[in-house]
Design an enzyme around this catalytic site. Structure first.
Site, PDB file in Angstrom:
ATOM      1  N   SER A  63       0.512  -0.820  -0.237  1.00  0.00           N
ATOM      2  CA  SER A  63       0.186   0.291  -0.086  1.00  0.00           C
ATOM      3  C   SER A  63       1.091   1.201  -0.230  1.00  0.00           C
ATOM      4  O   SER A  63       2.278   1.622   0.808  1.00  0.00           O
ATOM      5  CB  SER A  63      -1.091  -0.176   1.209  1.00  0.00           C
ATOM      6  N   THR A 121     -12.315   2.496 -14.052  1.00  0.00           N
ATOM      7  CA  THR A 121     -10.597   3.854 -14.643  1.00  0.00           C
ATOM      8  C   THR A 121      -9.611   3.721 -13.287  1.00  0.00           C
ATOM      9  O   THR A 121      -9.686   3.503 -12.866  1.00  0.00           O
ATOM     10  CB  THR A 121     -11.940   4.975 -14.617  1.00  0.00           C
ATOM     11  N   CYS A 169     -11.227   0.343  21.303  1.00  0.00           N
ATOM     12  CA  CYS A 169     -12.856   0.974  22.434  1.00  0.00           C
ATOM     13  C   CYS A 169     -13.833   0.389  21.343  1.00  0.00           C
ATOM     14  O   CYS A 169     -14.325   0.577  20.389  1.00  0.00           O
ATOM     15  CB  CYS A 169     -12.508   2.525  22.478  1.00  0.00           C
TER      16      CYS A 169
HETATM   17  N1  PLP Z   1      -2.479  -4.942   6.365  1.00  0.00           N
HETATM   18  C1  PLP Z   1      -1.671  -4.105   7.136  1.00  0.00           C
HETATM   19  C2  PLP Z   1      -0.386  -5.135   8.067  1.00  0.00           C
HETATM   20  C3  PLP Z   1      -1.808  -3.631   7.724  1.00  0.00           C
HETATM   21  O1  PLP Z   1      -1.285  -2.444   8.522  1.00  0.00           O
HETATM   22  C4  PLP Z   1      -2.757  -2.414   6.926  1.00  0.00           C
HETATM   23  C5  PLP Z   1      -3.107  -0.657   7.134  1.00  0.00           C
HETATM   24  O2  PLP Z   1      -2.865  -0.156   8.082  1.00  0.00           O
HETATM   25  C6  PLP Z   1      -3.784  -3.116   6.349  1.00  0.00           C
HETATM   26  C7  PLP Z   1      -2.675  -4.099   5.740  1.00  0.00           C
HETATM   27  C8  PLP Z   1      -4.849  -2.690   5.274  1.00  0.00           C
HETATM   28  O3  PLP Z   1      -4.011  -1.234   4.341  1.00  0.00           O
HETATM   29  P1  PLP Z   1      -4.954   0.002   3.368  1.00  0.00           P
HETATM   30  O4  PLP Z   1      -5.162   0.948   4.846  1.00  0.00           O
HETATM   31  O5  PLP Z   1      -4.374   0.353   2.651  1.00  0.00           O
HETATM   32  O6  PLP Z   1      -6.388  -0.222   3.284  1.00  0.00           O
END
Ligand code: PLP
Length: 380
Positions: free
Chosen positions: A197, A235, A323
């Site tokens: 990401s 897109t 929480c």
């Molecule tokens: N996997 C892990 C280990 C993450 O730390 C995160 C985000 O905190 C995600 C998946 C999800 O990614 P995104 O926020 O890009 O959807």
């Protein structure tokens, strides 16, 4: 100025990322599927970004699919592999996965898919013997996080891939926290799929990628056009993808000395905390961890109270607790590691970046010691 120590939640986009995105939003807005010149220019920018993202993990550009982020990549990886081999109705994951995997696993169970979550020890290490035992002819995919988002603990994914490949089972790595922080090379670490990401590596939000090893069968989860080889129609987010490309290029250039200096700052923070706060316990201290992450439990204190007082002093960190229904629940991850609730309730995550300075670490340690002192005296 805020001392920002929440980089596992998200990172500040680099200036060069923002500068690359602005002209795409202003002028390079044409649809990359259009045949006219502006459309083809946009297509060309996406091709460049695909090469930049691929080279961060030593993949081929064709093996990269752009998505809307880590969560989508993970869902596409697991569901896409399952849909491509519908007779296999078993998935293996771990007890300490991010919600993107954990919630999907829950949903798959409701759809009558068998899901096994492999346990971890108190240092967050995956039980690879249990993993080996759980693999069956029915196993469609093994999905584990490379680095844990709460603790930074790294799984021995090389061993996971070794075990899985002996049994012919594809492995999906959630590399959202590790990509850009530690070197990743899909030729050396032959996962079948890998999610990452942009916003975790100083890129923009809402854009991510799925690495899909050549010749792996995957079914799309969305129906639409032929974008991303028909596997992720819609897109393209050209500005986001271009920003992601630049962020990936910068991450690939990161000098190992820079990671070392982040590690030194993190270790310095932990040393200062241990010296001044007797009730502090570093979680996974002896495990192999990301150099930027420190998860610290403060015995018999509440994480939200600590965070609030830190925030009042301009320090941004995160809790390892959530929480829900008015009560603070200890984190699912820390619970799965067997961390006692009186420590997990007061767990704070500090996550550093290349922008973190020594002065910020000194100030954080000092403020934290005052905050914990104040809360401890109220508690007794
Ligand atoms: N996997 C892990 C280990 C993450 O730390 C995160 C985000 O905190 C995600 C998946 C999800 O990614 P995104 O926020 O890009 O959807």
């Amino acid at each position: 100025m805020v001392i920002y120590l929440d980089n596992n939640a998200t990172t500040r986009p680099l200036d060069c990322v923002i500068e690359a995105m602005l002209p795409i939003m202003r002028e390079g807005f044409a649809n990359p599927s259009s045949l006219h010149r502006p459309g083809q220019d946009a297509r060309h920018r996406i091709d460049i970004a695909r090469e930049q993202v691929a080279s961060l993990i030593n993949a081929e550009p064709k093996e990269i699919l752009f998505t809307s982020g880590g969560t989508e990549s993970i869902n596409l990886a697991i569901r896409g592999i399952m849909a491509a081999s519908p007779n296999k109705r078993h998935v293996i994951t771990s007890t300490v996965e991010h919600a993107a995997v954990h919630s999907l696993a829950g949903q798959l169970r409701r759809e009558n898919v068998a899901v096994d979550e492999i346990s971890v020890d108190e240092d967050g290490r995956l039980d690879t013997d249990e993993l080996e035992d759980k693999i069956t002819q029915q196993t469609a995919v093994i999905s584990v996080a490379h680095a844990n988002n709460e603790t930074g603990i790294l799984f021995d994914v090389r061993r996971v891939i070794e075990i899985a490949s002996q049994k012919g089972v594809p492995v999906h790595l959630d590399a959202v926290q590790s990509a850009g922080k530690i070197p990743l090379d899909v030729k050396q670490l032959p996962a079948t799929l890998l999610s990452f990401s942009a916003h975790k590596l100083h890129g923009p939000k809402g854009v991510g990628a799925l690495y899909l090893r050549r010749r792996t069968r995957l079914s799309p989860m969305l129906m639409g056009g032929q974008q991303e080889a028909g596997l992720r129609p819609g897109t393209e987010n050209t500005p986001g993808i271009v920003g992601f490309g630049i962020a990936a290029q910068e991450a690939a250039r990161l000098d190992p000395a820079e990671s070392e200096s982040i590690r030194c700052l993190r270790d310095d923070l932990e040393t200062r905390i241990k010296a001044t706060i007797p009730c502090a316990r570093i979680i996974g201290e002896s495990a192999n961890r990301l150099c930027n992450t420190s998860s610290i439990g403060f015995e018999r204190l509440a994480a939200d109270a600590i965070l609030l007082l830190l925030s009042e002093q301009g320090i941004a960190a995160s809790a390892g607790s959530a929480c829900s229904s008015g009560a603070i629940e200890p984190s699912r991850v820390l619970n799965a590691m067997g961390i006692p609730p009186e420590i997990a309730h007061g767990a704070i995550r500090f996550s550093l970046s290349r922008f973190t300075t020594k002065t910020e670490i000194e100030r954080t340690a000092q403020v934290l010691s005052q905050v914990v002192g104040r809360l401890s005296s109220l508690a007794h």
